[in-house]
Design a protein around this motif. Structure first.
Motif, PDB file in Angstrom:
ATOM      1  N   TRP A  81       0.806  -1.101   0.030  1.00  0.00           N
ATOM      2  CA  TRP A  81       0.009   0.014  -0.062  1.00  0.00           C
ATOM      3  C   TRP A  81       0.707   1.109   0.031  1.00  0.00           C
ATOM      4  O   TRP A  81       0.508   2.119  -0.925  1.00  0.00           O
ATOM      5  N   LEU A  82       1.845   1.233   0.768  1.00  0.00           N
ATOM      6  CA  LEU A  82       2.676   2.352   0.793  1.00  0.00           C
ATOM      7  C   LEU A  82       3.560   2.717  -0.303  1.00  0.00           C
ATOM      8  O   LEU A  82       3.459   3.594  -0.976  1.00  0.00           O
ATOM      9  N   LYS A  83       3.986   1.601  -0.999  1.00  0.00           N
ATOM     10  CA  LYS A  83       4.815   1.731  -2.363  1.00  0.00           C
ATOM     11  C   LYS A  83       3.783   2.362  -3.467  1.00  0.00           C
ATOM     12  O   LYS A  83       4.172   3.213  -4.081  1.00  0.00           O
ATOM     13  N   ARG A  84       2.421   1.705  -3.416  1.00  0.00           N
ATOM     14  CA  ARG A  84       1.492   2.341  -4.268  1.00  0.00           C
ATOM     15  C   ARG A  84       1.256   3.863  -3.933  1.00  0.00           C
ATOM     16  O   ARG A  84       1.305   4.547  -5.002  1.00  0.00           O
ATOM     17  N   ARG A  85       0.977   4.280  -2.972  1.00  0.00           N
ATOM     18  CA  ARG A  85       1.075   5.704  -2.230  1.00  0.00           C
ATOM     19  C   ARG A  85       2.130   6.407  -2.806  1.00  0.00           C
ATOM     20  O   ARG A  85       1.913   7.872  -3.398  1.00  0.00           O
ATOM     21  N   LEU A  86       3.401   6.133  -2.839  1.00  0.00           N
ATOM     22  CA  LEU A  86       4.614   6.744  -3.213  1.00  0.00           C
ATOM     23  C   LEU A  86       4.788   6.923  -4.653  1.00  0.00           C
ATOM     24  O   LEU A  86       5.382   7.749  -5.085  1.00  0.00           O
ATOM     25  N   ASN A  87       4.129   6.019  -5.222  1.00  0.00           N
ATOM     26  CA  ASN A  87       4.106   6.008  -6.836  1.00  0.00           C
ATOM     27  C   ASN A  87       2.985   6.796  -7.514  1.00  0.00           C
ATOM     28  O   ASN A  87       2.960   7.041  -8.650  1.00  0.00           O
ATOM     29  N   GLN A  88       2.300   7.705  -6.707  1.00  0.00           N
ATOM     30  CA  GLN A  88       1.078   8.285  -7.312  1.00  0.00           C
ATOM     31  C   GLN A  88       1.533   9.796  -7.596  1.00  0.00           C
ATOM     32  O   GLN A  88       2.385  10.392  -7.227  1.00  0.00           O
TER      33      GLN A  88
END
Length: 139
Positions: free
Chosen positions: A132-139
């Motif tokens: 989830w954190l990785k997805r958030r950082l890639n937005q």
């Protein structure tokens, strides 16, 4: 000298650890995201523990570069551990920086890889949070 290193990793298993002294110096310094291991005995114990806990572990080496006594090797490690995603095989991309001594053995090795991709992302509680954190950082 880099070919001996590569052959060792391509054939790495518990019984090949007996050949560790043909690849590494007695005072080798080995660093990876898990920790630092100084000396051949410490490195042997580290590898022995890793191989004992994995169901499978195989390295595929891709690119090698050597300039004088300093080199780099890119690799993919395919491994399975009974406590990670039901023992399914995982693949991890990495790179090893290696330095050779005058007797053409590895005296320094630093492995670069994503410890999250290797371990944390596959743990029941931490895995979803990290993804989830990785997805958030890639937005």
């Amino acid at each position: 000298m880099i070919s001996v290193f590569c052959k060792f990793y391509e054939n790495l298993n518990a019984s090949s650890l007996a050949e560790l002294n043909t690849v590494y110096t007695q005072n080798v310094r080995f660093i990876d995201p898990v920790g630092e291991h100084n000396g051949l005995e410490a490195l042997h114990s580290y590898f022995d523990n890793l191989l004992e806990n994995c169901t499978t572990c195989h390295f595929t080496l891709h690119q090698t570069q050597l300039v004088e006594q300093h080199g780099f090797v890119t690799w993919t490690m395919a491994f399975s551990h009974p406590k990670l995603i039901n023992g399914k095989t995982l693949c991890l991309e990495g790179c090893s920086e290696i330095r050779f001594s005058a007797d053409q053995k590895v005296c320094f090795q630093r492995d670069y890889y994503d410890l999250g991709a290797m371990l944390y992302e596959h743990l029941p509680v931490l895995g979803p949070a990290i993804k989830w954190l990785k997805r958030r950082l890639n937005q």
